[in-house]
Enzyme design. Structure first.
Site, mmCIF file in Angstrom:
data_model
loop_
_atom_site.group_PDB
_atom_site.id
_atom_site.type_symbol
_atom_site.label_atom_id
_atom_site.label_comp_id
_atom_site.label_asym_id
_atom_site.label_seq_id
_atom_site.Cartn_x
_atom_site.Cartn_y
_atom_site.Cartn_z
ATOM 1 N N THR A 162 -42.360 -39.410 66.382
ATOM 2 C CA THR A 162 -42.078 -38.118 65.745
ATOM 3 C C THR A 162 -41.183 -38.312 64.521
ATOM 4 O O THR A 162 -40.392 -39.274 64.462
ATOM 5 C CB THR A 162 -41.374 -37.185 66.762
ATOM 6 O OG1 THR A 162 -40.789 -36.083 66.065
ATOM 7 C CG2 THR A 162 -40.265 -37.880 67.525
ATOM 8 N N GLU A 200 -38.684 -36.665 64.052
ATOM 9 C CA GLU A 200 -37.304 -36.369 64.471
ATOM 10 C C GLU A 200 -36.472 -37.640 64.674
ATOM 11 O O GLU A 200 -35.256 -37.580 64.737
ATOM 12 C CB GLU A 200 -37.297 -35.506 65.741
ATOM 13 C CG GLU A 200 -38.038 -34.204 65.532
ATOM 14 C CD GLU A 200 -37.785 -33.161 66.605
ATOM 15 O OE1 GLU A 200 -36.710 -33.156 67.209
ATOM 16 O OE2 GLU A 200 -38.691 -32.338 66.819
ATOM 17 N N TYR A 218 -33.616 -35.843 72.962
ATOM 18 C CA TYR A 218 -35.075 -36.020 72.831
ATOM 19 C C TYR A 218 -35.394 -37.053 71.760
ATOM 20 O O TYR A 218 -36.102 -38.034 72.004
ATOM 21 C CB TYR A 218 -35.752 -34.681 72.488
ATOM 22 C CG TYR A 218 -37.137 -34.843 71.876
ATOM 23 C CD1 TYR A 218 -38.190 -35.334 72.647
ATOM 24 C CD2 TYR A 218 -37.390 -34.532 70.537
ATOM 25 C CE1 TYR A 218 -39.463 -35.510 72.084
ATOM 26 C CE2 TYR A 218 -38.653 -34.705 69.983
ATOM 27 C CZ TYR A 218 -39.685 -35.191 70.760
ATOM 28 O OH TYR A 218 -40.933 -35.375 70.205
ATOM 29 N N ALA A 236 -34.319 -40.599 72.592
ATOM 30 C CA ALA A 236 -35.206 -41.272 73.547
ATOM 31 C C ALA A 236 -36.524 -41.644 72.870
ATOM 32 O O ALA A 236 -37.100 -42.700 73.144
ATOM 33 C CB ALA A 236 -35.452 -40.371 74.761
ATOM 34 N N LYS A 237 -37.007 -40.780 71.972
ATOM 35 C CA LYS A 237 -38.230 -41.118 71.230
ATOM 36 C C LYS A 237 -37.969 -42.316 70.311
ATOM 37 O O LYS A 237 -38.836 -43.180 70.153
ATOM 38 C CB LYS A 237 -38.721 -39.921 70.404
ATOM 39 C CG LYS A 237 -39.379 -38.812 71.198
ATOM 40 C CD LYS A 237 -40.664 -39.220 71.888
ATOM 41 C CE LYS A 237 -41.815 -39.458 70.934
ATOM 42 N NZ LYS A 237 -43.086 -39.739 71.680
ATOM 43 N N ARG A 254 -28.817 -23.711 68.144
ATOM 44 C CA ARG A 254 -28.998 -24.855 69.044
ATOM 45 C C ARG A 254 -27.916 -25.895 68.739
ATOM 46 O O ARG A 254 -27.588 -26.122 67.570
ATOM 47 C CB ARG A 254 -30.384 -25.451 68.775
ATOM 48 C CG ARG A 254 -30.627 -26.788 69.402
ATOM 49 C CD ARG A 254 -31.905 -27.421 68.870
ATOM 50 N NE ARG A 254 -33.090 -26.916 69.502
ATOM 51 C CZ ARG A 254 -34.339 -27.157 69.045
ATOM 52 N NH1 ARG A 254 -34.520 -27.856 67.943
ATOM 53 N NH2 ARG A 254 -35.381 -26.684 69.683
#
Ligand code: NAD
Length: 329
Positions: free
Chosen positions: A127, A129, A151, A154-155, A274
């Protein structure tokens, strides 16, 4: 040819499998497709219903962390397309364990098994991100990785492991890093289907912070087209950014959606931002254009209209999922 698709019952993976079995990718027209999916709250066998009767499809419910299962499924596999992941940033903020287990450990299990099975190509679906957040300009593929959410961290871990399996062992890995996807069959906790389905139910939509976070919106079919080009012709060891959608602030995205549904700003409920919310993502995707001839085809206006229509026509699909989403958080 035999292809293993992990996470093939999720949003993007199922789109890829439906396309593959519908003959959208002529070079893989005769491929046998094995889908390995754990069917977490985000996985849904109904996403594969249009191709469920196809004799070239084999669906296996299982975990990418299950070494024995993964090893047995990889026998005779030529290509792995690895979508399976815990994918929702907000969930990674309230609890990151499952993200590390599936995204990092699970990917490691797959890479090792793919190496032992001598697969011909391993496409790791990463991704944008993983790069972090960028004020202006766009990231090239060799940019530093500075992930900010559990997230994306970890990606990034899985992305780097995939790269390392190429560097260390010569596994023919390609990595794709794509921007935000939208389209049919997206789980209704993600911003666009959440907003669409809320508005269809006459409910307000929660807009984070000042609404000025920027994302590049790419139709899922364009993402899958990019993945397929990489699966067919990507060079081993290379990373390919996939983007070229439409950059919008969340506020602009909301305005476009409200206009599509003939509603106004009174349907928007501003909410606390967020935690660690990345301000802007933007990938430079010239490499995949120049090397592999990638070209996004779905303009945002048409893609949004079609997506809204799909959610309007498929209430039976999303209503139970909204209830499931609430129950699993
Ligand atoms: P999704 O959450 O809709 O689907 C993930 C699928 O993986 C689900 O079917 C789930 O059941 C399965 N899964 C989860 N853990 C598993 C495990 N341990 N073993 C086997 N299967 C498991 O996600 P998505 O939006 O379709 O994303 C697919 C991939 O694309 C992810 O790797 C994600 O990081 C990446 N990606 C997504 C976007 C986006 O905008 N959605 C953008 C860029 C990259």
């Amino acid at each position: 040819m035999r292809i293993l698709v992990t996470g093939g019952a999720g949003f993007i993976g199922s789109h890829y499998v439906r396309q593959l079995l519908d003959g959208a990718y002529p070079d893989f027209a005769d491929a046998e497709v094995i889908v390995l999916d754990k069917l977490t709250y985000a996985g849904n066998e109904a996403n594969l219903k249009p191709v469920a009767e196809n004799p070239r499809l084999k669906f296996v419910r299982g975990d990418i962390c299950d070494r024995e299962l993964v090893t047995s499924l990889l026998v005779g596999v030529d290509v792995v397309v690895h979508f399976a992941a815990e994918s929702h940033v907000d969930r990674s903020i309230t609890g990151s364990d499952a993200f590390v287990v599936t995204n990092v450990v699970g990917t490691n299990v797959l890479l090792q098994a793919a190496l032992e099975a001598e697969v011909g190509k391993f496409v790791h679906v990463s991704t944008d991100e993983v790069y972090g957040s960028i004020e202006s300009g766009s990231w090239p593929e060799d940019h530093l990785l500075e992930p900010n959410s559990p997230y994306s961290a970890a990606k990034a871990g899985s992305d780097l492991l995939a790269r390392a399996y190429h560097r260390t062992h010569g596994l023919p890995v390609c990595i794709t890093r794509c921007s935000n996807n939208y389209g049919p069959y997206q789980f209704p906790e993600k911003v666009l289907p959440l907003f669409i389905t809320n508005l269809m139910d006459g409910r307000k939509v929660p807009l984070y912070g000042d609404g000025l976070n920027v994302r590049d919106w790419l139709h899922v079919s364009d993402h899958c087209q990019g993945i397929q080009l990489v699966a067919e012709s990507g060079r081993a060891g290379e990373i390919y950014n996939i983007g070229g959608g439409t950059e919008l602030t969340n506020k602009e995205l909301t305005e476009r959606l409200l206009a599509e549904l003939d509603l106004d700003w009174s349907m928007v409920q501003p909410v606390v931002d967020r935690k660690g919310h990345d301000r802007r993502y933007s990938v430079d995707h010239r490499k995949i254009v120049q090397e592999l001839g990638y070209e996004p085809k779905v303009d945002f206006e048409t893609g949004l209209r079609d997506t809204v229509r799909w959610y309007r026509d498929n209430r039976d699909w999303w209503e139970p999922l909204k209830a499931r989403s609430a129950a699993t958080r």
